[in-house]
Design a protein around this motif. Structure first.
Motif, PDB file in Angstrom:
ATOM      1  N   ARG A  24      30.380  36.521 102.738  1.00  0.00           N
ATOM      2  CA  ARG A  24      30.764  35.245 103.357  1.00  0.00           C
ATOM      3  C   ARG A  24      29.581  34.298 103.236  1.00  0.00           C
ATOM      4  O   ARG A  24      28.431  34.693 103.361  1.00  0.00           O
ATOM      5  CB  ARG A  24      31.132  35.451 104.819  1.00  0.00           C
ATOM      6  CG  ARG A  24      32.488  36.080 104.958  1.00  0.00           C
ATOM      7  CD  ARG A  24      32.992  36.244 106.386  1.00  0.00           C
ATOM      8  NE  ARG A  24      32.128  35.855 107.456  1.00  0.00           N
ATOM      9  CZ  ARG A  24      32.490  35.056 108.467  1.00  0.00           C
ATOM     10  NH1 ARG A  24      33.692  34.586 108.520  1.00  0.00           N
ATOM     11  NH2 ARG A  24      31.644  34.772 109.431  1.00  0.00           N
ATOM     12  N   TYR A  25      29.904  33.056 103.024  1.00  0.00           N
ATOM     13  CA  TYR A  25      28.889  32.025 102.821  1.00  0.00           C
ATOM     14  C   TYR A  25      29.156  30.905 103.822  1.00  0.00           C
ATOM     15  O   TYR A  25      30.279  30.440 103.955  1.00  0.00           O
ATOM     16  CB  TYR A  25      28.985  31.503 101.388  1.00  0.00           C
ATOM     17  CG  TYR A  25      28.110  30.318 101.090  1.00  0.00           C
ATOM     18  CD1 TYR A  25      26.752  30.467 100.855  1.00  0.00           C
ATOM     19  CD2 TYR A  25      28.646  29.035 101.032  1.00  0.00           C
ATOM     20  CE1 TYR A  25      25.948  29.388 100.575  1.00  0.00           C
ATOM     21  CE2 TYR A  25      27.847  27.934 100.759  1.00  0.00           C
ATOM     22  CZ  TYR A  25      26.498  28.111 100.530  1.00  0.00           C
ATOM     23  OH  TYR A  25      25.703  27.034 100.257  1.00  0.00           O
ATOM     24  N   ARG A  26      28.082  30.464 104.517  1.00  0.00           N
ATOM     25  CA  ARG A  26      28.238  29.362 105.468  1.00  0.00           C
ATOM     26  C   ARG A  26      28.022  28.048 104.728  1.00  0.00           C
ATOM     27  O   ARG A  26      26.970  27.830 104.112  1.00  0.00           O
ATOM     28  CB  ARG A  26      27.250  29.457 106.613  1.00  0.00           C
ATOM     29  CG  ARG A  26      27.463  28.339 107.647  1.00  0.00           C
ATOM     30  CD  ARG A  26      26.387  28.295 108.706  1.00  0.00           C
ATOM     31  NE  ARG A  26      26.404  29.439 109.569  1.00  0.00           N
ATOM     32  CZ  ARG A  26      26.985  29.466 110.766  1.00  0.00           C
ATOM     33  NH1 ARG A  26      27.595  28.406 111.215  1.00  0.00           N
ATOM     34  NH2 ARG A  26      26.931  30.563 111.499  1.00  0.00           N
ATOM     35  N   CYS A  27      29.018  27.195 104.799  1.00  0.00           N
ATOM     36  CA  CYS A  27      28.950  25.884 104.151  1.00  0.00           C
ATOM     37  C   CYS A  27      28.157  24.915 105.032  1.00  0.00           C
ATOM     38  O   CYS A  27      27.909  25.173 106.211  1.00  0.00           O
ATOM     39  CB  CYS A  27      30.364  25.336 103.932  1.00  0.00           C
ATOM     40  SG  CYS A  27      31.381  26.404 102.909  1.00  0.00           S
ATOM     41  N   GLY A  30      29.456  24.006 108.384  1.00  0.00           N
ATOM     42  CA  GLY A  30      29.527  25.067 109.372  1.00  0.00           C
ATOM     43  C   GLY A  30      30.669  26.056 109.141  1.00  0.00           C
ATOM     44  O   GLY A  30      30.709  27.100 109.782  1.00  0.00           O
ATOM     45  N   SER A  31      31.578  25.728 108.248  1.00  0.00           N
ATOM     46  CA  SER A  31      32.682  26.651 107.961  1.00  0.00           C
ATOM     47  C   SER A  31      32.184  27.779 107.055  1.00  0.00           C
ATOM     48  O   SER A  31      31.099  27.698 106.482  1.00  0.00           O
ATOM     49  CB  SER A  31      33.837  25.897 107.286  1.00  0.00           C
ATOM     50  OG  SER A  31      33.439  25.429 106.010  1.00  0.00           O
ATOM     51  N   PHE A  32      32.973  28.825 106.948  1.00  0.00           N
ATOM     52  CA  PHE A  32      32.628  29.956 106.097  1.00  0.00           C
ATOM     53  C   PHE A  32      33.617  30.064 104.955  1.00  0.00           C
ATOM     54  O   PHE A  32      34.794  29.784 105.102  1.00  0.00           O
ATOM     55  CB  PHE A  32      32.643  31.266 106.894  1.00  0.00           C
ATOM     56  CG  PHE A  32      31.448  31.439 107.774  1.00  0.00           C
ATOM     57  CD1 PHE A  32      30.295  32.051 107.297  1.00  0.00           C
ATOM     58  CD2 PHE A  32      31.476  31.001 109.092  1.00  0.00           C
ATOM     59  CE1 PHE A  32      29.197  32.216 108.111  1.00  0.00           C
ATOM     60  CE2 PHE A  32      30.377  31.164 109.913  1.00  0.00           C
ATOM     61  CZ  PHE A  32      29.228  31.774 109.427  1.00  0.00           C
TER      62      PHE A  32
END
Length: 186
Positions: A24-27, A30-32
């Motif tokens: 998972r990557y945090r944009c 703030g979303s993933f």
């Protein structure tokens, strides 16, 4: 993040090694998102001297997998409460799915997907002599009848072909309800 870093560190210590992983990557907002990363160690290549990496957003795929698992769970729960035997076989008579209930309740040790329906349900060595699925597969038409089996058991048998986009059978459903008590009810 620690798992991904450790996997990359281990694999990328080997020249030309490639690793693929998901995380998972945090944009920035703030979303993933889920991403799949593939990296190849080219540090030892004199023309590149770096790590070649690419990634792609797999969020939609992951979300679809979650929905599919939920749908499969609902399907399994629904068929588990049906007292009749419902079984799906491929054209070679291999069991693709069964709720293992009703007439065809078999010992757990014999509940094997991929096994032949005739050996699992009726202890036959070859296709049952009274097999209705062969005709259903050939004609592409469902079959329904009340049948007395050699063991004296009466069943309501339904065999339904599942057709692909070309209108060709690729699976069939057997729905078997034991109606012996009803047949002998006064």
């Amino acid at each position: 993040a620690v798992r991904v870093r450790a996997a990359f560190a281990e694999k990328l210590s080997v020249p030309y090694a490639t690793i693929t992983t998901e995380c998972r990557y945090r944009c920035k907002d703030g979303s993933f998102k889920w991403i799949e990363i593939t990296a190849t160690n080219l540090l030892h290549d004199p023309d590149i001297r770096g790590i070649l990496a690419n990634y792609r957003d797999t969020t939609e795929k992951k979300n679809t997998e979650v929905l599919l698992r939920a749908s499969e769970s609902r399907f399994q729960k629904m068929l588990a409460v049906v007292p009749d035997m419902i079984s799906i076989q491929d054209l070679d008579m291999n069991i693709v799915y069964s709720n293992w209930n009703g007439f065809a309740a078999v010992p757990e040790i014999r509940r094997t997907f991929g096994a032949k329906c005739y050996s699992t349900y009726r202890d036959c060595q070859d296709i049952c002599p009274d097999c209705r699925a062969k005709k259903v597969i050939r004609t592409k038409k469902p079959f329904q009848s009340e049948i007395e089996l050699p063991e004296g058991i009466w069943i309501d048998l339904r065999v339904i072909p599942l057709l692909d986009d070309s209108n060709e059978p690729y699976l069939f459903v057997e729905w078997v309800q034991d109606i012996t008590q009803r047949k002998f009810a006064v």
